[in-house]
Design a protein around this motif. Sequence first.
Motif, PDB file in Angstrom:
ATOM      1  N   CYS A 127       0.911  -1.207   0.048  1.00  0.00           N
ATOM      2  CA  CYS A 127      -0.186   0.087   0.063  1.00  0.00           C
ATOM      3  C   CYS A 127       0.878   1.284   0.041  1.00  0.00           C
ATOM      4  O   CYS A 127       1.519   1.498   0.921  1.00  0.00           O
ATOM      5  N   VAL A 128       0.899   2.046  -1.109  1.00  0.00           N
ATOM      6  CA  VAL A 128       1.473   3.314  -1.211  1.00  0.00           C
ATOM      7  C   VAL A 128       0.627   4.158  -1.680  1.00  0.00           C
ATOM      8  O   VAL A 128       0.354   4.375  -2.808  1.00  0.00           O
ATOM      9  N   ASP A 129      -0.094   4.994  -0.778  1.00  0.00           N
ATOM     10  CA  ASP A 129      -0.518   6.366  -1.057  1.00  0.00           C
ATOM     11  C   ASP A 129      -2.298   6.218  -1.875  1.00  0.00           C
ATOM     12  O   ASP A 129      -3.115   6.353  -1.411  1.00  0.00           O
ATOM     13  N   SER A 130      -1.949   5.155  -2.973  1.00  0.00           N
ATOM     14  CA  SER A 130      -3.140   5.234  -3.725  1.00  0.00           C
ATOM     15  C   SER A 130      -4.152   4.071  -3.379  1.00  0.00           C
ATOM     16  O   SER A 130      -5.189   4.220  -3.746  1.00  0.00           O
ATOM     17  N   THR A 131      -3.749   3.065  -2.467  1.00  0.00           N
ATOM     18  CA  THR A 131      -4.526   2.213  -1.701  1.00  0.00           C
ATOM     19  C   THR A 131      -4.978   2.901  -0.584  1.00  0.00           C
ATOM     20  O   THR A 131      -4.407   3.561   0.350  1.00  0.00           O
ATOM     21  N   PRO A 132      -6.436   2.828  -0.275  1.00  0.00           N
ATOM     22  CA  PRO A 132      -6.913   3.571   0.767  1.00  0.00           C
ATOM     23  C   PRO A 132      -6.323   2.702   2.276  1.00  0.00           C
ATOM     24  O   PRO A 132      -6.841   1.867   2.571  1.00  0.00           O
ATOM     25  N   LEU A 133      -5.495   3.462   2.883  1.00  0.00           N
ATOM     26  CA  LEU A 133      -5.040   3.004   4.191  1.00  0.00           C
ATOM     27  C   LEU A 133      -4.282   4.395   4.899  1.00  0.00           C
ATOM     28  O   LEU A 133      -3.953   5.073   4.330  1.00  0.00           O
ATOM     29  N   ALA A 134      -4.863   4.245   6.281  1.00  0.00           N
ATOM     30  CA  ALA A 134      -4.486   5.436   7.019  1.00  0.00           C
ATOM     31  C   ALA A 134      -2.805   5.145   7.435  1.00  0.00           C
ATOM     32  O   ALA A 134      -2.685   4.905   8.624  1.00  0.00           O
ATOM     33  N   GLU A 135      -2.218   5.755   6.551  1.00  0.00           N
ATOM     34  CA  GLU A 135      -0.505   5.303   6.689  1.00  0.00           C
ATOM     35  C   GLU A 135      -0.134   6.231   8.020  1.00  0.00           C
ATOM     36  O   GLU A 135       0.926   5.769   8.501  1.00  0.00           O
ATOM     37  N   LYS A 136      -0.618   7.369   8.217  1.00  0.00           N
ATOM     38  CA  LYS A 136       0.218   8.467   9.251  1.00  0.00           C
ATOM     39  C   LYS A 136      -0.569   7.918  10.585  1.00  0.00           C
ATOM     40  O   LYS A 136       0.580   7.846  11.537  1.00  0.00           O
ATOM     41  N   ALA A 137      -1.816   7.329  10.633  1.00  0.00           N
ATOM     42  CA  ALA A 137      -1.859   6.794  11.808  1.00  0.00           C
ATOM     43  C   ALA A 137      -1.336   5.628  12.246  1.00  0.00           C
ATOM     44  O   ALA A 137      -0.646   5.352  13.290  1.00  0.00           O
ATOM     45  N   LEU A 138      -0.963   4.686  11.203  1.00  0.00           N
ATOM     46  CA  LEU A 138      -0.190   3.634  11.460  1.00  0.00           C
ATOM     47  C   LEU A 138       1.142   3.884  11.767  1.00  0.00           C
ATOM     48  O   LEU A 138       1.731   3.139  12.504  1.00  0.00           O
ATOM     49  N   ALA A 139       1.665   4.810  10.981  1.00  0.00           N
ATOM     50  CA  ALA A 139       3.251   5.246  11.242  1.00  0.00           C
ATOM     51  C   ALA A 139       3.277   5.736  12.674  1.00  0.00           C
ATOM     52  O   ALA A 139       4.094   5.390  13.435  1.00  0.00           O
ATOM     53  N   HIS A 140       2.267   6.428  13.389  1.00  0.00           N
ATOM     54  CA  HIS A 140       2.535   6.633  14.756  1.00  0.00           C
ATOM     55  C   HIS A 140       2.339   5.281  15.680  1.00  0.00           C
ATOM     56  O   HIS A 140       3.198   5.307  16.534  1.00  0.00           O
ATOM     57  N   LEU A 141       1.487   4.433  15.466  1.00  0.00           N
ATOM     58  CA  LEU A 141       1.222   3.342  16.079  1.00  0.00           C
ATOM     59  C   LEU A 141       2.703   2.425  16.053  1.00  0.00           C
ATOM     60  O   LEU A 141       3.033   1.646  16.923  1.00  0.00           O
ATOM     61  N   ALA A 142       3.496   2.474  14.632  1.00  0.00           N
ATOM     62  CA  ALA A 142       4.327   1.857  14.620  1.00  0.00           C
ATOM     63  C   ALA A 142       5.719   2.419  15.188  1.00  0.00           C
ATOM     64  O   ALA A 142       6.643   2.005  15.093  1.00  0.00           O
ATOM     65  N   GLY A 143       5.506   3.599  16.039  1.00  0.00           N
ATOM     66  CA  GLY A 143       6.576   4.167  16.640  1.00  0.00           C
ATOM     67  C   GLY A 143       7.415   4.999  15.812  1.00  0.00           C
ATOM     68  O   GLY A 143       8.615   5.472  16.484  1.00  0.00           O
ATOM     69  N   ILE A 144       6.989   5.423  14.748  1.00  0.00           N
ATOM     70  CA  ILE A 144       7.882   6.062  13.627  1.00  0.00           C
ATOM     71  C   ILE A 144       8.032   7.532  14.013  1.00  0.00           C
ATOM     72  O   ILE A 144       9.156   8.249  13.834  1.00  0.00           O
ATOM     73  N   GLY A 145       6.878   8.197  14.498  1.00  0.00           N
ATOM     74  CA  GLY A 145       6.867   9.398  14.751  1.00  0.00           C
ATOM     75  C   GLY A 145       5.459  10.068  15.274  1.00  0.00           C
ATOM     76  O   GLY A 145       4.600   9.074  15.445  1.00  0.00           O
ATOM     77  N   TRP A 146       5.364  11.390  15.426  1.00  0.00           N
ATOM     78  CA  TRP A 146       4.253  11.978  16.105  1.00  0.00           C
ATOM     79  C   TRP A 146       3.589  12.678  14.764  1.00  0.00           C
ATOM     80  O   TRP A 146       4.324  13.019  13.881  1.00  0.00           O
ATOM     81  N   VAL A 147       2.284  12.927  14.922  1.00  0.00           N
ATOM     82  CA  VAL A 147       1.640  13.772  13.881  1.00  0.00           C
ATOM     83  C   VAL A 147       2.033  15.404  14.275  1.00  0.00           C
ATOM     84  O   VAL A 147       1.408  15.674  15.496  1.00  0.00           O
ATOM     85  N   GLY A 148       2.556  16.151  13.566  1.00  0.00           N
ATOM     86  CA  GLY A 148       2.940  17.356  14.103  1.00  0.00           C
ATOM     87  C   GLY A 148       1.729  18.329  13.618  1.00  0.00           C
ATOM     88  O   GLY A 148       0.904  17.876  13.155  1.00  0.00           O
ATOM     89  N   ARG A 149       2.053  19.452  14.309  1.00  0.00           N
ATOM     90  CA  ARG A 149       0.883  20.616  13.813  1.00  0.00           C
ATOM     91  C   ARG A 149       0.537  20.741  12.500  1.00  0.00           C
ATOM     92  O   ARG A 149      -0.392  21.043  11.964  1.00  0.00           O
ATOM     93  N   ASN A 150       1.740  20.463  11.509  1.00  0.00           N
ATOM     94  CA  ASN A 150       1.515  20.591  10.279  1.00  0.00           C
ATOM     95  C   ASN A 150       0.883  19.127   9.582  1.00  0.00           C
ATOM     96  O   ASN A 150       0.794  19.232   8.449  1.00  0.00           O
ATOM     97  N   SER A 151       0.422  18.418  10.231  1.00  0.00           N
ATOM     98  CA  SER A 151      -0.344  17.506  10.009  1.00  0.00           C
ATOM     99  C   SER A 151       0.305  15.963   9.386  1.00  0.00           C
ATOM    100  O   SER A 151      -0.107  15.113   9.170  1.00  0.00           O
ATOM    101  N   LEU A 152       1.837  16.222   9.261  1.00  0.00           N
ATOM    102  CA  LEU A 152       2.668  15.262   8.833  1.00  0.00           C
ATOM    103  C   LEU A 152       3.399  14.361  10.087  1.00  0.00           C
ATOM    104  O   LEU A 152       3.435  14.730  10.945  1.00  0.00           O
ATOM    105  N   ILE A 153       3.835  13.251   9.534  1.00  0.00           N
ATOM    106  CA  ILE A 153       4.315  12.414  10.547  1.00  0.00           C
ATOM    107  C   ILE A 153       5.772  13.097  10.745  1.00  0.00           C
ATOM    108  O   ILE A 153       6.479  13.500   9.773  1.00  0.00           O
TER     109      ILE A 153
END
Length: 293
Positions: A127-153
């Motif tokens: 899944c890369v962008d074009s497949t519907p998957l909440a990648e940012k929420a998953l990246a946070h759960l995966a410990g990669i980072g936090w969702v910043g005020r600019n909405s990005l991980i």
Amino acid sequence: MFKIAKISELMASAGFDAWGVVRVGELSDAKARFESWLAEGNAPTLHYLHRNADKRFDASLLLEGARSVVVGAVSYKNEFSEGYKADFDARIASYALTSDYHTVLKDMLREVATGLGISDRKAAKICVDSTPLAEKALAHLAGIGWVGRNSLIINPQLGSFMVLGALVLTEECDTYSTPYKGDGCVGCSRCLLRCPTGAINPNRTINTTLCISNRTVEPSAEKGAFDTHGWVFGCDECQSCCPHNAIAPLHTNQRFDRLITPTDYNRTFWDNLSTEEGKTLFEGTPLVRRFKE
Ligand code: SF4
Ligand code: SF4
């Protein structure tokens, strides 16, 4: 059952900079936030976001029997991520200066799937962008980072100039990552102050109608008069001002080496470029999206 140590070895060897593994389950909090964001009218023309909300927040609806999601992030930061001279009015977002990340990330995730011995298409989904998957929420759960005020991980070492991809698996893993703890945005609001159009909502989301990136990249975005503040394609303003990006290193994955020097092209060039010329000149980069009819 896959071992996390093996997945880590494969993710590193494929060229990912950060990764984690999440157990599949419905992401109900993230789904509720997403639905409120849509209901508040933040993405009226992004019709694809209004479809498949259930799949986006539950990987088992994307792949039958899904048990695990491997989430990977790669830095693409280059010298243009740091910003342009104030008088340069043909700015291109730095992610668009490289090979199209959809293609590159899919290849990298395919390498990982192959390394795990997966040959059955029913056992994994990339899944890369074009497949519907909440990648940012998953990246946070995966410990990669936090969702910043600019909405990005935002990753504490790599900043936010990263692209994300996911590999959904039907196998369980021996351990799962823990969500990223902490919020490196406390005490900072630089991105809100820097956004030229006031597109950043107070709740770490974006009003896409006001966002230069959406207006200059998405083929379905509102047409009509809109001041893009010198941006031709995308916008990095809310990232280049971020203190975490100021200290982040440039990318190391050579697949994200820069292919385009944006300062070679001025505004007149872009204003006069035909669709056919644009497609030929920028084939293989995200910029071809500008020329989609
Ligand atoms: S990409 Fe640009 S316009 Fe969009 S929120 Fe960030 S700074 Fe604002
Ligand atoms: S500029 Fe400040 S508030 Fe915005 S994302 Fe970066 S750290 Fe967070």
